[in-house]
Every structure is written in structure tokens, then in C-alpha cells.
Write an enzyme that holds these catalytic residues in place. Structure first.
Site, PDB file in Angstrom:
ATOM      1  N   GLN A 130      -8.090  -0.094 -16.542  1.00 36.23           N
ATOM      2  CA  GLN A 130      -8.745  -0.841 -15.743  1.00 36.23           C
ATOM      3  C   GLN A 130     -10.038  -0.319 -15.254  1.00 36.23           C
ATOM      4  OE1 GLN A 130      -6.573  -3.288 -12.618  1.00 36.23           O
ATOM      5  NE2 GLN A 130      -7.224  -1.555 -11.220  1.00 36.23           N
ATOM      6  N   HIS A 161      -3.464   4.033  -2.880  1.00 39.95           N
ATOM      7  CA  HIS A 161      -4.459   3.060  -2.188  1.00 39.95           C
ATOM      8  C   HIS A 161      -5.016   3.772  -1.109  1.00 39.95           C
ATOM      9  CE1 HIS A 161      -1.417   0.270  -3.703  1.00 39.95           C
ATOM     10  NE2 HIS A 161      -2.109  -0.145  -4.332  1.00 39.95           N
ATOM     11  N   LEU A 176       0.856  -1.211   0.076  1.00 36.36           N
ATOM     12  CA  LEU A 176      -0.137   0.126   0.010  1.00 36.36           C
ATOM     13  C   LEU A 176       0.928   1.110  -0.206  1.00 36.36           C
ATOM     14  CD1 LEU A 176      -2.679  -0.985   2.492  1.00 36.36           C
ATOM     15  CD2 LEU A 176      -2.810  -1.240  -0.119  1.00 36.36           C
TER      16      LEU A 176
HETATM   17  P1  AMP Z   1      -3.088  -2.304  -7.364  1.00 37.47           P
HETATM   18  O1  AMP Z   1      -2.828  -2.482  -5.735  1.00 37.47           O
HETATM   19  O2  AMP Z   1      -2.084  -1.682  -7.993  1.00 37.47           O
HETATM   20  O3  AMP Z   1      -3.876  -3.171  -7.961  1.00 37.47           O
HETATM   21  O4  AMP Z   1      -3.994  -0.913  -7.148  1.00 37.47           O
HETATM   22  C1  AMP Z   1      -5.370  -0.985  -6.318  1.00 37.47           C
HETATM   23  C2  AMP Z   1      -6.171   0.235  -6.750  1.00 37.47           C
HETATM   24  O5  AMP Z   1      -5.320   1.505  -6.318  1.00 37.47           O
HETATM   25  C3  AMP Z   1      -6.512   0.508  -8.192  1.00 37.47           C
HETATM   26  O6  AMP Z   1      -8.021   0.737  -8.428  1.00 37.47           O
HETATM   27  C4  AMP Z   1      -5.438   1.319  -8.658  1.00 37.47           C
HETATM   28  O7  AMP Z   1      -5.910   2.228  -9.923  1.00 37.47           O
HETATM   29  C5  AMP Z   1      -5.276   2.261  -7.525  1.00 37.47           C
HETATM   30  N1  AMP Z   1      -3.965   3.149  -7.459  1.00 37.47           N
HETATM   31  C6  AMP Z   1      -2.732   2.520  -7.707  1.00 37.47           C
HETATM   32  N2  AMP Z   1      -2.086   3.598  -7.685  1.00 37.47           N
HETATM   33  C7  AMP Z   1      -2.590   4.681  -7.608  1.00 37.47           C
HETATM   34  C8  AMP Z   1      -2.236   6.122  -7.564  1.00 37.47           C
HETATM   35  N3  AMP Z   1      -1.115   6.596  -7.902  1.00 37.47           N
HETATM   36  N4  AMP Z   1      -3.073   7.012  -7.544  1.00 37.47           N
HETATM   37  C9  AMP Z   1      -4.613   6.934  -7.490  1.00 37.47           C
HETATM   38  N5  AMP Z   1      -4.876   5.154  -7.289  1.00 37.47           N
HETATM   39  C10 AMP Z   1      -3.912   4.437  -7.565  1.00 37.47           C
END
Ligand code: AMP
Length: 288
Positions: free
Chosen positions: A154, A37, A33
Site C-alpha cells: 500500500q 496508528h 486505532l
Molecule cells: P488501517 O487503519 O489499517 O487502514 O491503517 C492505517 C495506517 O496505519 C496505514 O498506513 C497502515 O499501514 C498503518 N498501520 C497499521 N498497522 C500498523 C502497524 N502495526 N505498524 C505501523 N503502521 C501500521
């Protein structure tokens, strides 16, 4: 904070909340995280009585040869961060539970998933994403689910899936959270070799350069594309995976920028694949 590792228990808890008509916000993550997140969890906390976060590194969305094994896993730290931000329930299933041996059903969003990352990572990537999110929606039964614009494709795929399959959930897309220097936060940033970290900004810089060209009334997608590619490829530590100027609704390439476009790219640096994007049109926005 409650930690639930069993699908049956998670579903029972969700049903109990549902019967009591308690609003449930859901933040699906793969852990490791960071502020990106946490921004989703914070938003969920403001809009729902209960926030459920899943932490699950989903093997089905990694293609052969990708970084499933080296994907960062920081479980203990994740729990601290989730608790600190006010997450109520962390759902942490095992891959064995999520994918029992005789399964044979997947979810495929056909057109949106064919573009951008669907080309470079392969069609299986978004089948893996849509399938796991559909399963999680069925287990967690959220009122609202929060996704980041960082993974713009996504978010679109999930929105389409939720509409097409009548999931009774509102999809909320939240802004990209960046490091001070502008790099989009990503769990994978931890795997960038320290010496290469400043150079990982090339994609972000290229996207900003594209936006400046549009601000200066250059509406020809090909010339914006060329300038961004040239900027990124100036650094030989960087491999350009893809760059596209597309409609933010269909993800189809555009030729002229006469409306909002999504400029989306993916690079590889030090063996780490990073994505980023910017939404811009003839009238801006000029910053993010
Ligand atoms: P992940 O753990 O990479 O699968 O991401 C989980 C959620 O967090 C997904 O909806 C991502 O788009 C979001 N997320 C990841 N990085 C960012 C970021 N830098 N800014 C905003 N949301 C993010």
C-alpha cells in the site's frame, strides 16, 4: 480536538491552514486505532504544526465477500486515543459523501497493484485504496502523509500514485509496530478468536526463520520460501494466502537474494486475514 464530518468544511479548514503556510501532517486510517496508528500520529506531531487524522472504513477497498461489515469500529475509543496523542483534527466523512451516486472516476496504479494483495484480494482492492487516498489528499491538502510499512505494498502504491499524479505531498513510511510477542498490530487482530491468537504468530515466525536462513548465507529464494511455507503450514488452523520474496521497489519475485528483499505474506486464521512482512538482505538488518 476538532471533529469534522463534512468534506466542504474539511477542505475550507485545510485551505485556511495552507494560506497561513502551516505544515499539515495527515494520517489516513480506517479506525479501530492501536499503537501502529498512534505511532504515525506521533511522528506527524513531531514534524508538523497540525496533525489531521481521517477515520473512514473505505467500502471501495473491500471486495465482495470480504470483512467490510465485521471490520472493527470503535469510534468513541478512537476519539479518546486520537485526542490523547495530540491529533488536532479528526476527519470522519460518511461513505455517502465520499461516494456520491453518479461518480465514475477511479485511480489505478497498474503494475505495483497487480502483485501480492492485488492477486489475493483482486485488482479492485488497490483501485479502492488509491482512489480514496487521492480523494483524501485533495480534501485535506497535507504537506506530509504518514503510512505504515506493515502495509508495504500500500505504501509503495501510494508513493507511486503521488509521484505520477504530482500530488504536492511528501509520503513518509513508518516502521511496523508489534505486540510484545511480535504479532504485527492490526485492527483485525481484535477479530481473531481468543484461542487462536497465539497461533497467529506463525507468519511472523516464518518470516523470522527466513531472515535467519539469509543470515546463514542461504541466498536461494526458493529454499527460503519453502522453509517459511513449511513452518506456516505445520498448523492446520492456518491457511496460507500468499508468500513472496520480492524486490522492495518493483514487487517482482526474486530468485537470488543478493540485495534487500521484501518477504511478504498473508494468512487466514479463524476467518481473519492477516499480513506481515520483513525487509532483509545479505547484510541484514537482522532485527526489527
Ligand atoms: P488501517 O487503519 O489499517 O487502514 O491503517 C492505517 C495506517 O496505519 C496505514 O498506513 C497502515 O499501514 C498503518 N498501520 C497499521 N498497522 C500498523 C502497524 N502495526 N505498524 C505501523 N503502521 C501500521
Amino acid at each position: 480536538m476538532e471533529i469534522i464530518e463534512d468534506i466542504g468544511r474539511m477542505r475550507a479548514r485545510a485551505e485556511e491552514l495552507m494560506v497561513r503556510r502551516v505544515d499539515r501532517g495527515f494520517v489516513p486510517t480506517m479506525g479501530a486505532l492501536h499503537e501502529g496508528h498512534l505511532s504515525l500520529a506521533r511522528r506527524s506531531g513531531g514534524e508538523n504544526a497540525v496533525t489531521i487524522m481521517s477515520v473512514f472504513v473505505n467500502p471501495a477497498q473491500f471486495m465482495p465477500g470480504e470483512d467490510y461489515d465485521s471490520y472493527p469500529r470503535t469510534w468513541k475509543k478512537d476519539l479518546e486515543l486520537a485526542e490523547g496523542i495530540g491529533v488536532d483534527i479528526v476527519f470522519h466523512p460518511t461513505a455517502e459523501q465520499m461516494y456520491p451516486p453518479r461518480r465514475q472516476t477511479t485511480v489505478q496504479v497498474h503494475e505495483l497493484a497487480k502483485r501480492l494483495c492485488g492477486i489475493s484480494r483482486g485488482l479492485g482492492h488497490f483501485i479502492g485504496v488509491a482512489t480514496v487516498v487521492a480523494k483524501l489528499f485533495n480534501i485535506v491538502a497535507p504537506t506530509r502523509a504518514y503510512f505504515g510499512q506493515k502495509d508495504a505494498q500500500q505504501a509503495l502504491v501510494i508513493q507511486r500514485m503521488a509521484l505520477d499524479l504530482n500530488f504536492p505531498v511528501k509520503i513518509v513510511v513508518c516502521p511496523i509496530i508489534r505486540a510484545d510477542d511480535g504479532l504485527a498490530l492490526s485492527s483485525r487482530n481484535r477479530n481473531i478468536p481468543a484461542g487462536l491468537r497465539p497461533r497467529a504468530l506463525a507468519l511472523r515466525e516464518g518470516l523470522s526463520l527466513g531472515r535467519e536462513m539469509i543470515r546463514n548465507r542461504n541466498y536461494d529464494a526458493q529454499s527460503v520460501f519453502n522453509a517459511i511455507c513449511e513452518h506456516i503450514l505445520r498448523d492446520d488452523a492456518i491457511e496460507l494466502d500468499y508468500l513472496h520474496l520480492v524486490s522492495p521497489e518493483t514487487l517482482e519475485d526474486v530468485e537470488r537474494i543478493d540485495d534487500l528483499v521484501l518477504i511478504a505474506g498473508a494468512i487466514k486464521i479463524g476467518g481473519v486475514r492477516l499480513i506481515d512482512n520483513i525487509l532483509v538482505g545479505p547484510d541484514g538488518p537482522w532485527d526489527d
